[in-house]
Motif scaffolding. Structure first.
Motif, PDB file in Angstrom:
ATOM      1  N   UNK A 177      -1.438 -13.020  -1.772  1.00  0.00           N
ATOM      2  CA  UNK A 177      -2.474 -12.190  -1.166  1.00  0.00           C
ATOM      3  C   UNK A 177      -1.989 -11.267  -0.064  1.00  0.00           C
ATOM      4  N   UNK A 178      -0.670 -11.144   0.109  1.00  0.00           N
ATOM      5  CA  UNK A 178      -0.142 -10.257   1.151  1.00  0.00           C
ATOM      6  C   UNK A 178      -0.520  -8.805   0.893  1.00  0.00           C
ATOM      7  N   UNK A 179      -0.651  -8.052   1.967  1.00  0.00           N
ATOM      8  CA  UNK A 179      -1.050  -6.646   1.855  1.00  0.00           C
ATOM      9  C   UNK A 179       0.179  -5.759   2.022  1.00  0.00           C
ATOM     10  N   UNK A 180       0.662  -5.213   0.899  1.00  0.00           N
ATOM     11  CA  UNK A 180       1.885  -4.407   0.867  1.00  0.00           C
ATOM     12  C   UNK A 180       1.566  -3.021   0.346  1.00  0.00           C
ATOM     13  N   UNK A 181       2.058  -2.011   1.054  1.00  0.00           N
ATOM     14  CA  UNK A 181       1.852  -0.617   0.666  1.00  0.00           C
ATOM     15  C   UNK A 181       3.200   0.086   0.519  1.00  0.00           C
ATOM     16  N   UNK A 182       3.315   0.923  -0.535  1.00  0.00           N
ATOM     17  CA  UNK A 182       4.509   1.737  -0.707  1.00  0.00           C
ATOM     18  C   UNK A 182       4.119   3.029  -1.415  1.00  0.00           C
ATOM     19  N   UNK A 183       4.676   4.128  -0.956  1.00  0.00           N
ATOM     20  CA  UNK A 183       4.353   5.451  -1.506  1.00  0.00           C
ATOM     21  C   UNK A 183       2.849   5.718  -1.517  1.00  0.00           C
ATOM     22  N   UNK A 184       2.161   5.215  -0.499  1.00  0.00           N
ATOM     23  CA  UNK A 184       0.729   5.460  -0.355  1.00  0.00           C
ATOM     24  C   UNK A 184      -0.161   4.618  -1.240  1.00  0.00           C
ATOM     25  N   UNK A 185       0.429   3.653  -1.966  1.00  0.00           N
ATOM     26  CA  UNK A 185      -0.366   2.832  -2.881  1.00  0.00           C
ATOM     27  C   UNK A 185      -0.203   1.355  -2.533  1.00  0.00           C
TER      28      UNK A 185
END
Length: 381
Positions: A15-23
């Motif tokens: 359930x971790x919240x990970x963002x990359x390249x705006x997604x």
């Protein structure tokens, strides 16, 4: 305990919240940017279960009789250090890449805290037991443990509280359950690790004895309110035959944003006392530097091998000017190895009874390895 690669992969689906390249990333282990480096870390876990590697990568705990990872073992003899060095070499050659974040180097930062328990208890006795408990937790759970180290770059001539209040990590309140923290940290590999030792701010404390910015704790990477904002990766963006390492072993850097994250008291390692924060920053790498410098040794091996392949392919191996450049690379490599060997040979007992690499040889070797690396890359090119 020894994890398997699949157990590690599944642990990232938390359930971790990970963002990359705006997604937002829905599944870290299978995301095209993260998958190659996650697969390498999973391969390292699986190696410990294989007959070919088991006796080199694991040891049996004298008390529990369980097998654990040698990288997390508290070093108490010179042989412990030699075994750790050999394990790094075996892993590096098996995965075919230099991976700097494997967990063994950041476990060493916890050993520095263990050494400083008496000093930290003099400053604030509330958290001494937490340090020993978390060292054992890493051993017993085989968790992928990293460290949130670097601050966003503010104005370091100012006191932490005189800057943007949401930039540098600090405690905003206390509760019966723990402290609530807010701010940011940078860390490599956080998005695909299980937990991090979050280190104190590198700060201008002035005359302050107490500060809400002086804190250190363990934080799971799926903590509520924690966001991972990752830099764009290199994997899959070019032909793997042309860029084999960047496609395979890109270790993703992350801006960790703590948005009112609760840190339970049992995970707090020190809090508010600037003396404790200063002590930790000054002793943090007395063990972990060895693992990092060992990685650079194998970077040197990689450069020498690449350079030799190139000059033999082009028929230049007998030209004196080329041979001198190869010799410079070799001397760089042997200089690193000599410092690591001397650091272990002249190791000394630490305040907590561990065997600490000789600090003069270790840090001199670290300076040699890091300060000359860019020159060696230029020569290899």
């Amino acid at each position: 305990m020894l994890r398997t690669g699949d157990q590690y992969r599944n642990s990232l689906r938390d359930g971790r919240e990970v963002w990359i390249d705006g997604k937002k990333v829905k599944d870290v282990p299978n995301h095209p940017i993260f998958k190659p480096i996650v697969d390498i870390r999973a391969r390292i876990y699986d190696m410990a279960h294989e007959e070919k590697f088991n006796d080199k990568l694991t040891y049996t705990d004298e008390k529990t009789k369980e097998k654990n990872c040698v990288g997390s073992k508290l070093p108490k003899s010179k042989n412990d250090w030699l075994v750790k060095r050999e394990a790094i070499k075996i892993i590096t050659y098996e995965v075919g890449a230099i991976v700097t974040r494997m967990g063994d180097e950041t476990a060493g930062e916890m050993w520095s805290l263990y050494d400083g328990t008496d000093i930290l208890n003099e400053v604030d006795p509330r958290f001494g037991d937490n340090i020993a408990n978390h060292i054992q937790k890493v051993l017993k759970s085989d968790t992928f443990h990293v460290s949130a180290n670097t601050d966003p770059k503010g104005d370091r001539s100012k006191l932490p509280q005189d800057q943007d209040p949401d930039m540098l990590l600090h405690a905003v309140k206390e509760t019966d359950k723990g402290i609530v923290v807010r701010g940011a940290k940078y860390e490599t590999a956080a998005a695909y690790a299980n937990q991090a030792f979050v280190k104190p701010t590198i700060a201008n404390w002035g005359d302050q004895k107490l500060s809400n910015y002086a804190l250190g704790f363990i934080c799971p990477m799926n903590a509520s309110g924690l966001k991972h904002i990752c830099r764009s990766g290199f994997a899959g963006k070019s032909n793997p035959e042309d860029y084999p390492l960047s496609n395979k072993a890109d270790e993703i850097d992350t801006l960790l944003v703590f948005d009112n994250v609760l840190i339970p008291w049992e995970d707090v390692l020190f809090y508010q006392h600037t003396k404790a924060a200063t002590f930790i920053r000054g002793t943090l790498h007395r063990y972990s530097a060895l693992a990092f410098v060992e990685r650079i040794l194998h970077m040197a091996d990689l450069m020498i091998g690449t350079a030799l392949h190139n000059v033999r392919q082009t028929g230049l191996e007998h030209q004196q000017a080329v041979r001198e450049k190869i010799a410079t690379l070799i001397c760089y490599r042997e200089g690193i190895d000599a410092h690591l060997t001397a650091a272990i040979t002249n190791a000394e007992e630490s305040p907590a009874g561990l065997l600490m690499p000789n600090q003069s040889f270790l840090y001199t070797g670290r300076v040699h390895a890091c300060s000359q690396l860019h020159k060696m890359i230029h020569i290899a090119r």
